[in-house]
Design an enzyme around this catalytic site. Structure first.
Site, mmCIF file in Angstrom:
data_model
loop_
_atom_site.group_PDB
_atom_site.id
_atom_site.type_symbol
_atom_site.label_atom_id
_atom_site.label_comp_id
_atom_site.label_asym_id
_atom_site.label_seq_id
_atom_site.Cartn_x
_atom_site.Cartn_y
_atom_site.Cartn_z
ATOM 1 N N ASN A 166 33.969 48.075 31.430
ATOM 2 C CA ASN A 166 34.391 48.380 32.794
ATOM 3 C C ASN A 166 35.911 48.398 32.773
ATOM 4 O OD1 ASN A 166 34.975 48.472 35.480
ATOM 5 N ND2 ASN A 166 33.742 46.700 36.062
ATOM 6 N N ARG A 218 31.036 51.765 32.875
ATOM 7 C CA ARG A 218 30.900 51.822 34.330
ATOM 8 C C ARG A 218 31.923 52.838 34.846
ATOM 9 N NH1 ARG A 218 33.291 47.955 38.906
ATOM 10 N NH2 ARG A 218 32.311 49.017 40.649
ATOM 11 N N HIS A 245 28.576 50.455 44.483
ATOM 12 C CA HIS A 245 27.773 49.292 44.071
ATOM 13 C C HIS A 245 26.340 49.706 43.742
ATOM 14 C CE1 HIS A 245 30.510 46.498 46.710
ATOM 15 N NE2 HIS A 245 30.881 46.427 45.446
ATOM 16 N N ARG A 297 39.634 44.148 52.329
ATOM 17 C CA ARG A 297 39.423 45.467 52.960
ATOM 18 C C ARG A 297 38.862 45.304 54.368
ATOM 19 N NH1 ARG A 297 35.924 48.028 48.219
ATOM 20 N NH2 ARG A 297 36.807 46.537 46.756
ATOM 21 N N GLU A 347 25.021 43.632 37.002
ATOM 22 C CA GLU A 347 25.461 45.024 36.868
ATOM 23 C C GLU A 347 25.600 45.410 35.397
ATOM 24 O OE1 GLU A 347 28.422 43.983 40.009
ATOM 25 O OE2 GLU A 347 28.247 46.101 40.489
ATOM 26 N N GLY A 379 28.889 37.300 44.585
ATOM 27 C CA GLY A 379 29.424 35.932 44.594
ATOM 28 C C GLY A 379 29.147 35.192 45.897
ATOM 29 N N ILE A 380 29.303 35.865 47.040
ATOM 30 C CA ILE A 380 29.066 35.210 48.334
ATOM 31 C C ILE A 380 27.564 35.169 48.637
ATOM 32 C CG2 ILE A 380 29.496 35.346 50.824
ATOM 33 C CD1 ILE A 380 32.150 36.830 50.115
ATOM 34 N N ASP A 401 39.423 34.566 49.763
ATOM 35 C CA ASP A 401 38.372 33.894 48.997
ATOM 36 C C ASP A 401 37.424 33.163 49.953
ATOM 37 O OD1 ASP A 401 37.149 31.573 47.529
ATOM 38 O OD2 ASP A 401 38.184 32.557 45.869
HETATM 39 P P1 ADP Z 1 33.617 40.635 42.528
HETATM 40 O O1 ADP Z 1 33.237 41.504 43.682
HETATM 41 O O2 ADP Z 1 35.078 40.698 42.205
HETATM 42 O O3 ADP Z 1 32.687 40.737 41.330
HETATM 43 P P2 ADP Z 1 32.230 38.143 43.085
HETATM 44 O O4 ADP Z 1 30.904 38.814 43.196
HETATM 45 O O5 ADP Z 1 32.433 37.156 41.988
HETATM 46 O O6 ADP Z 1 33.446 39.142 43.086
HETATM 47 O O7 ADP Z 1 32.470 37.385 44.482
HETATM 48 C C1 ADP Z 1 33.655 36.724 44.758
HETATM 49 C C2 ADP Z 1 33.499 36.020 46.114
HETATM 50 O O8 ADP Z 1 32.420 35.071 46.025
HETATM 51 C C3 ADP Z 1 34.733 35.256 46.543
HETATM 52 O O9 ADP Z 1 35.013 35.474 47.931
HETATM 53 C C4 ADP Z 1 34.307 33.814 46.338
HETATM 54 O O10 ADP Z 1 34.964 32.918 47.207
HETATM 55 C C5 ADP Z 1 32.841 33.903 46.685
HETATM 56 N N1 ADP Z 1 32.111 32.699 46.230
HETATM 57 C C6 ADP Z 1 31.888 32.285 44.955
HETATM 58 N N2 ADP Z 1 31.255 31.071 44.964
HETATM 59 C C7 ADP Z 1 31.077 30.734 46.275
HETATM 60 C C8 ADP Z 1 30.494 29.615 46.958
HETATM 61 N N3 ADP Z 1 29.972 28.604 46.284
HETATM 62 N N4 ADP Z 1 30.479 29.628 48.301
HETATM 63 C C9 ADP Z 1 31.026 30.645 48.999
HETATM 64 N N5 ADP Z 1 31.583 31.726 48.421
HETATM 65 C C10 ADP Z 1 31.620 31.777 47.084
#
Ligand code: ADP
Length: 394
Positions: A9, A84, A173, A232, A378, A322-323, A274
């Site tokens: 990627n 990717r 995505h 964004r 992914e 991540g979220i 974050d």
């Molecule tokens: P990317 O889109 O860059 O791949 P990720 O899928 O890793 O990013 O997601 C990053 C987001 O996930 C950030 O906003 C981070 O704060 C959030 N995140 C990771 N762990 C937690 C958690 N335990 N609780 C809430 N949010 C989280």
């Protein structure tokens, strides 16, 4: 065909990589080369024993970084490379074996993704130099959404903007929405019916999937449309650009920068992009963070409700990214904003979900639409599509 695939990627100054073996027991090797072209360039990753490494690569370019990555593959030889690629326009409905015509088609789409496609092409050129003998496959973020109907993908703009300039909704995505919806279809007794997926990471998007095919999605011509994201804005009034230009004298570049890099969770909270930090600050009563969390969750729920119009019936919603995978708060609030869908979230299961786990969060005996957490993969999906593409070509 099953071969170990090196998934690449490539960004303008970074290369993320993962070596994904055919043997599911074999540990994945993964890492990232960052700040390429600068004195601080470095390669970070994990060995198969789980040890972290960091190697300085001062002023390395993409080709030099790939040579360093090759050294980190612990003697395991990839049989193919899967790239990717962010934007495949209307040309690519599935992964494609890279040849000169595929490279020109990716170049031709660069106007639609000026930041991403040129970087992806640099990655292809560098891997062709370092691995000249290996087949290389392009896997597109947009391809999964090529099943959208014109009702879902056309903007209400003059026809010539679509016909002559490709102005339409494409969606992104795709590998993530495809992976989690197919995984849910396998895991759930309901199978491949109507699923709503919410990929919530730094970038965020929703998708309506019917019978394993994308029907509609929240991102559009660019990855700015739709949900509130880390930095964004997502949807704003289309009149905003003209207003900011006329009233504040902002240039197009400034407006683009503010909407892409200074908005979203960061803009609303005034603190951070974050989500972990937003949640902590909201917990302590920070007003900006509380508002950011409210708007973020409301807009996800609103988007899921809107996308449900694209499905004949609803089997469930899937949270990922991540979220989506790690925030019980966001899942609870989004589901709570959709009472008319008949979800039944079990709070204990929601809170107990451990990072990296997949599972259904419903209360026992619930027969309505389900709520799932499915960690996205992914890279795994790109490796799978790469093998599938080579099989078809063989
Ligand atoms: P990317 O889109 O860059 O791949 P990720 O899928 O890793 O990013 O997601 C990053 C987001 O996930 C950030 O906003 C981070 O704060 C959030 N995140 C990771 N762990 C937690 C958690 N335990 N609780 C809430 N949010 C989280």
């Amino acid at each position: 065909m099953n071969v170990p695939v090196l998934v690449i990627n490539c960004g303008s100054s970074s290369i993320k990589y993962a070596l994904i073996d055919t043997d599911p027991e074999a540990p994945r090797l993964a890492g990232i080369a960052e700040r390429l072209g600068s004195p601080d360039a470095c390669l970070k990753g994990k060995s198969s024993a789980g040890d972290k490494f960091e190697q300085a690569l001062p002023n390395a370019d993409h080709t030099q970084a790939l040579s360093a990555i090759l050294e980190r593959l612990e003697g395991r030889t990839p049989g193919a490379i899967g790239h990717r690629i962010v934007h495949g326009g209307e040309k690519f409905t599935q992964a494609a074996l890279i040849d000169a015509s595929v490279v020109s088609a990716i170049q031709a789409t660069a106007a639609l993704a000026p930041l991403h496609n040129p970087a992806n092409l640099a990655g292809i050129a560098a891997t062709q130099k370092v691995f000249p003998q290996l087949p290389q496959v392009a896997v597109f973020d947009t391809a999964f959404h090529q099943s959208l109907s014109p009702t879902a993908y056309r903007y209400a703009l003059p026809e010539s903007l679509y016909a002559e300039h490709g102005i339409r909704r494409y969606g992104f995505h795709g590998t993530s929405h495809a992976f989690v919806s197919q995984r849910a279809a396998t895991l759930s007794a309901r199978g491949a019916g109507g699923w709503l997926t919410a990929h919530l990471g730094n970038g965020c998007s929703t998708c309506a999937v019917w019978n394993n095919q994308s029907q509609d999605t929240s991102m559009g011509l660019t990855p700015l449309e739709g949900l509130v994201m880390g930095t964004r804005s997502g949807d704003v009034d289309p009149g905003l650009h003209a207003h900011l230009h006329r009233q504040l004298g902002w240039s197009l570049d400034k407006i683009d920068d503010v909407l892409n890099k200074q908005s979203g969770l960061l803009g609303l909270s005034g603190l951070t992009n974050d989500m972990r930090e937003v949640e902590e600050a909201a917990e302590q009563g920070h007003e900006g963070a509380m508002l950011a969390l409210d708007v973020f969750c409301y807009r996800i729920a609103k988007s899921l409700a809107a996308l449900s119009c694209a499905l004949p019936s609803l089997d469930g919603v899937i949270f990922t990214g991540g979220i989506g995978e790690n925030s019980p708060i966001v899942r609870r609030r989004v589901v709570g904003l959709l009472p008319h869908f008949g979800f039944a979230l079990n709070e204990i299961r929601n809170d107990a979900m451990i990072r990296g786990q997949e599972g259904k969060l419903d209360s026992d005996q619930h027969t309505g639409p389900e709520v799932w957490v499915i960690p996205t993969d992914e890279e795994g999906r790109i490796a799978m599509e790469t093998c599938h593409c080579l099989e078809v070509q063989a």
